[in-house]
Design an enzyme around this catalytic site. Structure first.
Site, mmCIF file in Angstrom:
data_model
loop_
_atom_site.group_PDB
_atom_site.id
_atom_site.type_symbol
_atom_site.label_atom_id
_atom_site.label_comp_id
_atom_site.label_asym_id
_atom_site.label_seq_id
_atom_site.Cartn_x
_atom_site.Cartn_y
_atom_site.Cartn_z
ATOM 1 N N LYS A 259 -8.108 -1.331 3.402
ATOM 2 C CA LYS A 259 -7.467 -0.011 3.536
ATOM 3 C C LYS A 259 -7.471 0.431 4.987
ATOM 4 O O LYS A 259 -6.494 1.017 5.483
ATOM 5 C CB LYS A 259 -8.205 1.000 2.665
ATOM 6 C CG LYS A 259 -7.544 2.334 2.515
ATOM 7 C CD LYS A 259 -6.235 2.297 1.742
ATOM 8 C CE LYS A 259 -6.415 2.161 0.258
ATOM 9 N NZ LYS A 259 -5.151 2.360 -0.483
ATOM 10 N N LYS B 117 2.570 1.977 3.378
ATOM 11 C CA LYS B 117 1.823 2.143 4.631
ATOM 12 C C LYS B 117 1.996 0.962 5.576
ATOM 13 O O LYS B 117 2.055 1.126 6.791
ATOM 14 C CB LYS B 117 0.324 2.260 4.325
ATOM 15 C CG LYS B 117 -0.166 3.496 3.659
ATOM 16 C CD LYS B 117 -1.666 3.558 3.914
ATOM 17 C CE LYS B 117 -2.426 4.462 2.992
ATOM 18 N NZ LYS B 117 -2.375 4.158 1.590
ATOM 19 N N ASP C 234 0.793 -1.223 0.000
ATOM 20 C CA ASP C 234 0.000 0.000 0.000
ATOM 21 C C ASP C 234 0.833 1.285 0.000
ATOM 22 O O ASP C 234 1.458 1.655 0.996
ATOM 23 C CB ASP C 234 -0.968 0.031 1.211
ATOM 24 C CG ASP C 234 -2.186 0.895 0.957
ATOM 25 O OD1 ASP C 234 -2.968 1.099 1.907
ATOM 26 O OD2 ASP C 234 -2.361 1.365 -0.187
ATOM 27 N N LYS D 107 -8.212 14.310 -3.315
ATOM 28 C CA LYS D 107 -8.573 13.711 -2.031
ATOM 29 C C LYS D 107 -8.432 14.718 -0.893
ATOM 30 O O LYS D 107 -7.464 15.477 -0.854
ATOM 31 C CB LYS D 107 -7.624 12.536 -1.761
ATOM 32 C CG LYS D 107 -7.740 11.920 -0.388
ATOM 33 C CD LYS D 107 -6.716 10.839 -0.210
ATOM 34 C CE LYS D 107 -5.320 11.410 -0.089
ATOM 35 N NZ LYS D 107 -4.279 10.360 -0.056
HETATM 36 N N1 LIG Z 1 -2.737 8.151 -3.540
HETATM 37 C C1 LIG Z 1 -3.128 7.091 -4.234
HETATM 38 O O1 LIG Z 1 -3.615 7.157 -5.343
HETATM 39 C C2 LIG Z 1 -2.952 5.759 -3.574
HETATM 40 C C3 LIG Z 1 -2.262 5.657 -2.366
HETATM 41 C C4 LIG Z 1 -2.124 4.412 -1.775
HETATM 42 C C5 LIG Z 1 -2.626 3.287 -2.388
HETATM 43 N N2 LIG Z 1 -3.302 3.427 -3.569
HETATM 44 C C6 LIG Z 1 -3.827 2.213 -4.159
HETATM 45 O O2 LIG Z 1 -3.346 2.096 -5.497
HETATM 46 C C7 LIG Z 1 -4.321 1.393 -6.264
HETATM 47 C C8 LIG Z 1 -4.580 2.174 -7.532
HETATM 48 O O3 LIG Z 1 -5.058 3.450 -7.217
HETATM 49 P P1 LIG Z 1 -5.717 4.292 -8.405
HETATM 50 O O4 LIG Z 1 -6.127 5.614 -7.832
HETATM 51 O O5 LIG Z 1 -4.840 4.254 -9.602
HETATM 52 O O6 LIG Z 1 -7.020 3.407 -8.677
HETATM 53 P P2 LIG Z 1 -7.851 3.245 -10.039
HETATM 54 O O7 LIG Z 1 -9.116 2.593 -9.639
HETATM 55 O O8 LIG Z 1 -7.879 4.500 -10.792
HETATM 56 O O9 LIG Z 1 -6.952 2.219 -10.885
HETATM 57 C C9 LIG Z 1 -6.983 0.837 -10.628
HETATM 58 C C10 LIG Z 1 -6.960 0.144 -11.982
HETATM 59 O O10 LIG Z 1 -6.851 -1.253 -11.767
HETATM 60 C C11 LIG Z 1 -7.617 -1.907 -12.740
HETATM 61 N N3 LIG Z 1 -7.803 -3.275 -12.255
HETATM 62 C C12 LIG Z 1 -8.612 -3.717 -11.269
HETATM 63 N N4 LIG Z 1 -8.438 -5.046 -11.108
HETATM 64 C C13 LIG Z 1 -7.458 -5.426 -11.984
HETATM 65 C C14 LIG Z 1 -6.817 -6.656 -12.286
HETATM 66 N N5 LIG Z 1 -7.158 -7.796 -11.648
HETATM 67 N N6 LIG Z 1 -5.841 -6.675 -13.231
HETATM 68 C C15 LIG Z 1 -5.499 -5.532 -13.878
HETATM 69 N N7 LIG Z 1 -6.082 -4.334 -13.649
HETATM 70 C C16 LIG Z 1 -7.054 -4.291 -12.711
HETATM 71 C C17 LIG Z 1 -8.861 -1.046 -12.883
HETATM 72 O O11 LIG Z 1 -9.499 -1.262 -14.116
HETATM 73 C C18 LIG Z 1 -8.249 0.365 -12.801
HETATM 74 O O12 LIG Z 1 -7.917 0.853 -14.080
HETATM 75 C C19 LIG Z 1 -5.550 1.245 -5.392
HETATM 76 O O13 LIG Z 1 -5.562 -0.039 -4.804
HETATM 77 C C20 LIG Z 1 -5.323 2.281 -4.293
HETATM 78 O O14 LIG Z 1 -5.950 1.948 -3.061
HETATM 79 C C21 LIG Z 1 -3.487 4.618 -4.170
HETATM 80 O O1 LIG Z 2 -3.034 9.288 1.862
HETATM 81 P P1 LIG Z 2 -2.752 7.909 2.399
HETATM 82 O O2 LIG Z 2 -3.372 7.664 3.741
HETATM 83 O O3 LIG Z 2 -1.319 7.527 2.364
HETATM 84 O O4 LIG Z 2 -3.501 6.899 1.448
HETATM 85 C C1 LIG Z 2 -4.629 7.190 0.681
HETATM 86 C C2 LIG Z 2 -5.879 7.134 1.501
HETATM 87 O O5 LIG Z 2 -5.884 8.223 2.359
HETATM 88 C C3 LIG Z 2 -7.076 7.205 0.593
HETATM 89 O O6 LIG Z 2 -8.238 7.097 1.367
HETATM 90 C C4 LIG Z 2 -7.064 6.064 -0.385
HETATM 91 O O7 LIG Z 2 -8.087 6.195 -1.259
HETATM 92 C C5 LIG Z 2 -5.806 6.073 -1.178
HETATM 93 O O8 LIG Z 2 -5.774 4.863 -1.923
HETATM 94 C C6 LIG Z 2 -4.615 6.094 -0.309
HETATM 95 O O9 LIG Z 2 -4.524 4.864 0.356
#
Ligand SMILES: NC(=O)c1ccc[n+]([C@@H]2O[C@H](COP(=O)([O-])OP(=O)(O)OC[C@H]3O[C@@H](n4cnc5c(N)ncnc54)[C@H](O)[C@@H]3O)[C@@H](O)[C@H]2O)c1
Ligand SMILES: O=P([O-])([O-])O[C@@H]1[C@@H](O)[C@H](O)[C@@H](O)[C@H](O)[C@@H]1O
Length: 539
Positions: free
Chosen positions: A377, A495, A328, A418
């Site tokens: 999460k 995380k 994460d 966010k």
């Molecule tokens: N700040 C952030 O954006 C942040 C921080 C921490 C963690 N994350 C994690 O990162 C991940 C991606 O975040 P995001 O904002 O890009 O999300 P998003 O939903 O925009 O992108 C995720 C993508 O994964 C694809 N997907 C889902 N299942 C799949 C699979 N089995 N194989 C291939 N593709 C698949 C979806 O179609 C989508 O395009 C999430 O799990 C989120 O919790 C994001």
């Molecule tokens: O900002 P942060 O706590 O590192 O992490 C983010 C979360 O606050 C948010 O809720 C979640 O959607 C994102 O995927 C990411 O995990």
């Protein structure tokens, strides 16, 4: 990006990439314990710790301990591919467009005036480390983190990946609604040429509201060896097509629900392989990707909070001497928390309550609006204070910890911008209280994308570092070894840091960065930064 002005060397070569020519490293260590050859950096490093024993009367006896290690770093920076699972998502499209913009040195118009491509938010590309003190002026000499060891420059990464959505990356970038239109316009053509490979989709693991984008799928809705072998083939084909030396895979796909840990199914490597062969419903897509990468010898990093690395997956990685890391991305609210909690508790302030709220409107937020995915999460966001609390027995009795709540709400209107609202409540001197309230608007994908780069670059370096230990009689172990399969060195970007089984989890942000920097400095025979600056106190 020119190295720190103090050093005065500029390796920028006009295309936005600042890469010191291989034979012109920014610095050389002048020590009998460090040897440079054309192919390697070898160092002999004395690791100093303190062993503590409890005495009969409940006191402690502290004994300094020295262990001598030989480190070997392969200096050849490989042509590296980065394959993203979830490439068509907000993070995947944003990091891809960001690297293209940096590679081409793009500038684009915004309401506040022109903006140029940069790597802000990347510890590798945007931060510096102290090399030492100037022999003449005694002032600190700081150099770009990227120059400590030979590292891939993100501009040189070849990017590919998979997505259950078949949109090309230009359309997916529009869907993500993260980047300015004036920037998107300049990268649209190249992005349109990038199309995610079809992926595996086991509906029960992500929110049902994701089904409408699942149009780019491999056959089969549960784990099977055909999926493992297809992913391995995709990696091999990507490597050959792009003439790559190495590939690193990262999961930036949707957050999955936690998989149940079932003895006989995912508790050992053999059982996990059998579970996949038998199509067990409890094997998640992210675990199938992890297994495929482990078998293919390709580092796999999990940027989401689910328990991809079930015990069987960790054991498999260890058996195959393959690298894994997670979990994460630590991008905004939690990164702030892992620094602020460290400050408060190490200052002797008794933190008693943390309330963390998130509002976000991107697809991640949509997926997290489903309870099972939110639970993944909630776990990763809640455990980040444990080590700091447990380390302070003056403030907290055994088992005592601050109240801590995490709330995430999907608010479509705010998109990727966010909101993180936090309240920290603490007891201070003589019955007083301190309340810290933070409102933090973080553009989710612009904070996460640099972490994707850092994770790939650091994981790649780790594939080129080996070590062996000197025994007490001075003999060394026979062969050089890789670091343990679980890359806990990646924790600064994560995380819920995954660590080798039975080893402690460190969440304090400063300690995580210190470990990363000092391990890299040890590989060139340099002492860890101790900030004592005795040279400025003892004279
Ligand atoms: N700040 C952030 O954006 C942040 C921080 C921490 C963690 N994350 C994690 O990162 C991940 C991606 O975040 P995001 O904002 O890009 O999300 P998003 O939903 O925009 O992108 C995720 C993508 O994964 C694809 N997907 C889902 N299942 C799949 C699979 N089995 N194989 C291939 N593709 C698949 C979806 O179609 C989508 O395009 C999430 O799990 C989120 O919790 C994001
Ligand atoms: O900002 P942060 O706590 O590192 O992490 C983010 C979360 O606050 C948010 O809720 C979640 O959607 C994102 O995927 C990411 O995990």
């Amino acid at each position: 990006m020119a190295p720190h002005a103090e050093v005065g060397l500029d390796f920028s070569n006009g295309n936005g990439s600042t890469t010191a020519p291989a034979n012109k490293d920014l610095f050389k260590v002048n020590s009998p314990n460090v040897v440079y050859t054309d192919n390697e950096i070898r160092s002999k490093y004395t690791y100093r710790t303190t062993l503590v024993n409890e005495t009969a009367d409940g006191k402690f006896e502290a004994t300094p301990k020295e262990t001598v290690y030989d480190f070997k770093v392969d200096r050849k920076v490989p042509k590296t591919g980065m394959m993203l699972v979830g490439w068509g998502g907000n993070n995947g499209t944003t990091v891809t467009a960001g690297i293209i913009a940096n590679r081409r040195g793009l500038v684009w118009e915004t309401r506040e005036g022109p903006r140029a491509a940069n790597y802000y938010g990347s510890v590798v590309m945007g931060s510096t480390v102290k090399l030492g003190t100037n022999a003449k002026t005694s002032k600190d000499v700081n150099i770009p983190f990227h120059d400590i060891l030979p590292m891939v420059h993100p501009n040189d990464l070849v990017i590919g990946g998979w997505d259950i959505s078949g949109l090309n990356l230009a359309k997916a970038m529009d869907r993500a609604a993260v980047l300015e239109p004036t920037l998107k316009e300049q990268v649209k053509k190249e992005m349109a040429s990038l199309v995610p490979l079809p992926s595996i989709y086991y509906p029960d693991f992500i929110a049902a509201n994701q089904e409408d984008r699942a149009d780019n799928l491999l056959e089969g809705s549960k784990a099977c060896m055909e999926h493992v072998e297809q992913i391995r083939k995709d990696i091999r084909d990507f490597k050959v097509t792009n003439n790559l030396d190495k590939v690193i895979v990262q999961w930036t796909a949707n957050t999955e629900r936690f998989a149940d840990l079932i003895p006989g199914i995912n508790d050992t490597a053999a059982n996990l392989m059998n579970a996949i062969k038998n199509g067990h419903e409890e094997v998640a897509p992210s675990t199938v990707f992890a297994v495929a990468c482990i078998l293919e010898g390709v580092p796999f990093i999990n940027g989401s909070p689910q328990n991809t690395f079930v015990p069987g997956a960790i054991e498999l990685a260890e058996k195959h001497n393959a690298f894994i890391g997670g979990d994460d991305f630590k991008s905004g609210q939690t990164k702030m928390k892992s620094a602020l909690v460290d400050f408060l508790i190490s200052a002797g302030i008794k933190l008693t309550s943390i309330a963390s709220y998130n509002h976000l409107g991107n697809n991640d937020g949509k997926n997290l609006s489903s309870q099972k995915q939110f639970r993944s999460k909630e776990i990763s966001k809640s455990n980040v204070v444990d080590d700091m609390v447990e380390a302070n027995s003056v403030l907290y009795k055994k088992g005592e910890h601050p109240d801590h709540t995490v709330v995430i709400k999907y608010m479509p209107a705010i998109g990727d911008n966010k909101r993180a609202l936090d309240e920290y409540y603490a007891e201070i001197f003589m019955g007083g209280h301190q309340t810290i309230s933070i409102f933090n608007v973080c553009e989710d994908s612009l904070l996460a994308s640099p972490l994707i780069i850092d994770l790939v670059v650091v994981a790649e370096v780790m594939t080129r570092i080996q070590w062996k230990a000197h025994s007490s009689d001075g003999a060394t172990t026979k062969d050089f070894k890789n670091f343990h399969s679980v890359l806990s060195i990646l924790s600064f970007m994560l995380k819920a840091p995954l660590t080798p089984p039975g080893t402690p989890v460190i969440n304090a942000l400063a300690k995580q960065r210190s470990a990363l920097v000092n391990i890299f400095k040890a590989c060139v025979g340099l002492e860890p930064e101790n900030d004592m600056t005795l040279e400025h106190k003892l004279f």
